[in-house]
Design a protein around this motif. Structure first.
Motif, PDB file in Angstrom:
ATOM      1  N   ASP A  82       0.833  -1.204   0.000  1.00 29.40           N
ATOM      2  CA  ASP A  82       0.000   0.000   0.000  1.00 29.40           C
ATOM      3  C   ASP A  82       0.866   1.252   0.000  1.00 29.40           C
ATOM      4  OD1 ASP A  82      -2.360   1.740   0.478  1.00 29.40           O
ATOM      5  OD2 ASP A  82      -1.442   1.960   2.465  1.00 29.40           O
ATOM      6  N   ARG A  83       1.895   1.275   0.826  1.00 29.85           N
ATOM      7  CA  ARG A  83       2.739   2.472   0.975  1.00 29.85           C
ATOM      8  C   ARG A  83       3.520   2.783  -0.305  1.00 29.85           C
ATOM      9  NH1 ARG A  83       3.671   3.725   6.532  1.00 29.85           N
ATOM     10  NH2 ARG A  83       4.536   5.672   5.718  1.00 29.85           N
ATOM     11  N   ILE A  84       4.022   1.763  -0.988  1.00 22.14           N
ATOM     12  CA  ILE A  84       4.779   2.019  -2.218  1.00 22.14           C
ATOM     13  C   ILE A  84       3.861   2.258  -3.413  1.00 22.14           C
ATOM     14  CG2 ILE A  84       6.815   0.749  -1.427  1.00 22.14           C
ATOM     15  CD1 ILE A  84       5.955  -1.535  -3.339  1.00 22.14           C
ATOM     16  N   SER A  85       2.586   1.906  -3.282  1.00 23.41           N
ATOM     17  CA  SER A  85       1.630   2.078  -4.382  1.00 23.41           C
ATOM     18  C   SER A  85       0.937   3.438  -4.365  1.00 23.41           C
ATOM     19  CB  SER A  85       0.566   0.972  -4.323  1.00 23.41           C
ATOM     20  OG  SER A  85       1.154  -0.290  -4.505  1.00 23.41           O
ATOM     21  N   ARG A  86       1.091   4.180  -3.316  1.00 24.56           N
ATOM     22  CA  ARG A  86       0.430   5.489  -3.220  1.00 24.56           C
ATOM     23  C   ARG A  86       0.998   6.455  -4.265  1.00 24.56           C
ATOM     24  NH1 ARG A  86      -0.215   6.282   3.368  1.00 24.56           N
ATOM     25  NH2 ARG A  86      -1.195   4.240   3.678  1.00 24.56           N
ATOM     26  N   MET A  93       3.314   7.947   1.456  1.00 30.32           N
ATOM     27  CA  MET A  93       3.953   7.310   0.300  1.00 30.32           C
ATOM     28  C   MET A  93       5.418   6.995   0.606  1.00 30.32           C
ATOM     29  SD  MET A  93       5.404   8.595  -3.296  1.00 30.32           S
ATOM     30  CE  MET A  93       6.847   9.038  -2.427  1.00 30.32           C
ATOM     31  N   MET A  94       5.870   5.849   0.160  1.00 23.91           N
ATOM     32  CA  MET A  94       7.273   5.466   0.298  1.00 23.91           C
ATOM     33  C   MET A  94       7.861   5.297  -1.088  1.00 23.91           C
ATOM     34  SD  MET A  94       8.333   5.207   3.384  1.00 23.91           S
ATOM     35  CE  MET A  94       7.384   5.949   4.689  1.00 23.91           C
ATOM     36  N   PRO A  95       9.111   5.625  -1.251  1.00 25.61           N
ATOM     37  CA  PRO A  95      10.067   6.118  -0.289  1.00 25.61           C
ATOM     38  C   PRO A  95       9.708   7.535   0.200  1.00 25.61           C
ATOM     39  CG  PRO A  95      11.178   5.518  -2.348  1.00 25.61           C
ATOM     40  CD  PRO A  95       9.728   5.374  -2.556  1.00 25.61           C
ATOM     41  N   TYR A  96       9.875   7.716   1.490  1.00 26.13           N
ATOM     42  CA  TYR A  96       9.530   8.966   2.157  1.00 26.13           C
ATOM     43  C   TYR A  96      10.296  10.133   1.537  1.00 26.13           C
ATOM     44  CZ  TYR A  96       8.987  12.410   5.881  1.00 26.13           C
ATOM     45  OH  TYR A  96       8.710  13.546   6.595  1.00 26.13           O
ATOM     46  N   LEU A 101       8.436   4.641  -6.628  1.00 26.28           N
ATOM     47  CA  LEU A 101       9.091   3.562  -7.370  1.00 26.28           C
ATOM     48  C   LEU A 101       8.462   3.420  -8.754  1.00 26.28           C
ATOM     49  CD1 LEU A 101       9.249   0.724  -4.671  1.00 26.28           C
ATOM     50  CD2 LEU A 101      11.086   2.240  -5.379  1.00 26.28           C
ATOM     51  N   PRO A 102       9.223   2.972  -9.742  1.00 26.04           N
ATOM     52  CA  PRO A 102       8.627   2.691 -11.050  1.00 26.04           C
ATOM     53  C   PRO A 102       7.520   1.636 -10.896  1.00 26.04           C
ATOM     54  CG  PRO A 102      11.025   2.538 -11.146  1.00 26.04           C
ATOM     55  CD  PRO A 102      10.651   2.691  -9.709  1.00 26.04           C
ATOM     56  N   GLN A 103       6.477   1.758 -11.692  1.00 28.22           N
ATOM     57  CA  GLN A 103       5.370   0.812 -11.587  1.00 28.22           C
ATOM     58  C   GLN A 103       5.839  -0.626 -11.800  1.00 28.22           C
ATOM     59  OE1 GLN A 103       2.211   1.730 -10.573  1.00 28.22           O
ATOM     60  NE2 GLN A 103       2.003  -0.470 -10.309  1.00 28.22           N
ATOM     61  N   SER A 104       6.850  -0.830 -12.630  1.00 27.39           N
ATOM     62  CA  SER A 104       7.359  -2.192 -12.859  1.00 27.39           C
ATOM     63  C   SER A 104       7.931  -2.793 -11.575  1.00 27.39           C
ATOM     64  CB  SER A 104       8.410  -2.202 -13.966  1.00 27.39           C
ATOM     65  OG  SER A 104       9.495  -1.347 -13.628  1.00 27.39           O
ATOM     66  N   SER A 105       8.569  -1.984 -10.737  1.00 31.58           N
ATOM     67  CA  SER A 105       9.092  -2.474  -9.453  1.00 31.58           C
ATOM     68  C   SER A 105       7.954  -2.777  -8.485  1.00 31.58           C
ATOM     69  CB  SER A 105      10.033  -1.444  -8.834  1.00 31.58           C
ATOM     70  OG  SER A 105      11.177  -1.262  -9.638  1.00 31.58           O
ATOM     71  N   ILE A 106       6.957  -1.893  -8.459  1.00 27.06           N
ATOM     72  CA  ILE A 106       5.791  -2.132  -7.606  1.00 27.06           C
ATOM     73  C   ILE A 106       5.086  -3.418  -8.040  1.00 27.06           C
ATOM     74  CG2 ILE A 106       3.516  -1.225  -6.945  1.00 27.06           C
ATOM     75  CD1 ILE A 106       4.796   1.626  -7.306  1.00 27.06           C
TER      76      ILE A 106
END
Length: 119
Positions: A82-86, A93-96, A101-106
């Motif tokens: 949830d935090r990296i997808s915000r 949102m992370m990273p703070y 992050l790129p959507q591919s990493s998520i």
């Protein structure tokens, strides 16, 4: 051997020469596209999270994300996905204070969760 005999022989050989004793002979083994921690997830976490979520968390981070178990538990219990997808700039949102992050990493982290959080 004339053409008719050759055709008959070839047809009979084809019909009776090919046999199947099990369905295993007819299947093609699938390659594993399973997402795994060491190969796929650890590099993402190391490059984007460990600066704050290191062995001793810093910059307000509450949890360490150094080991497989720590990252796995964070996915299961702390809302890591949830935090990296915000959205960029959204609260929590992370990273703070960083770039999302790129959507591919998520997507890889989501796939890892779906695939069973394999090491």
């Amino acid at each position: 051997m004339n053409k008719i005999h050759y055709l008959i022989f070839s047809t009979l050989f084809f019909i009776f020469g090919c046999s199947n004793h099990s369905e295993d002979d007819l299947t093609i083994p699938l390659t594993s596209n399973t997402t795994k921690y060491i190969q796929n997830i650890k590099p993402i976490i190391d490059n984007n999270c460990v600066a704050c979520h290191g062995t001793t968390p810093s910059a307000g981070a509450q949890t360490s994300l150094v080991t497989y178990n720590q990252v796995k538990l964070s996915v299961l219990n702390n809302g890591l996905i949830d935090r990296i997808s915000r959205a960029q700039g959204a609260s929590g949102m992370m990273p703070y204070q960083g770039t999302r992050l790129p959507q591919s990493s998520i997507d890889l982290i989501i796939d890892w969760n779906t695939d069973g959080l394999l090491e």
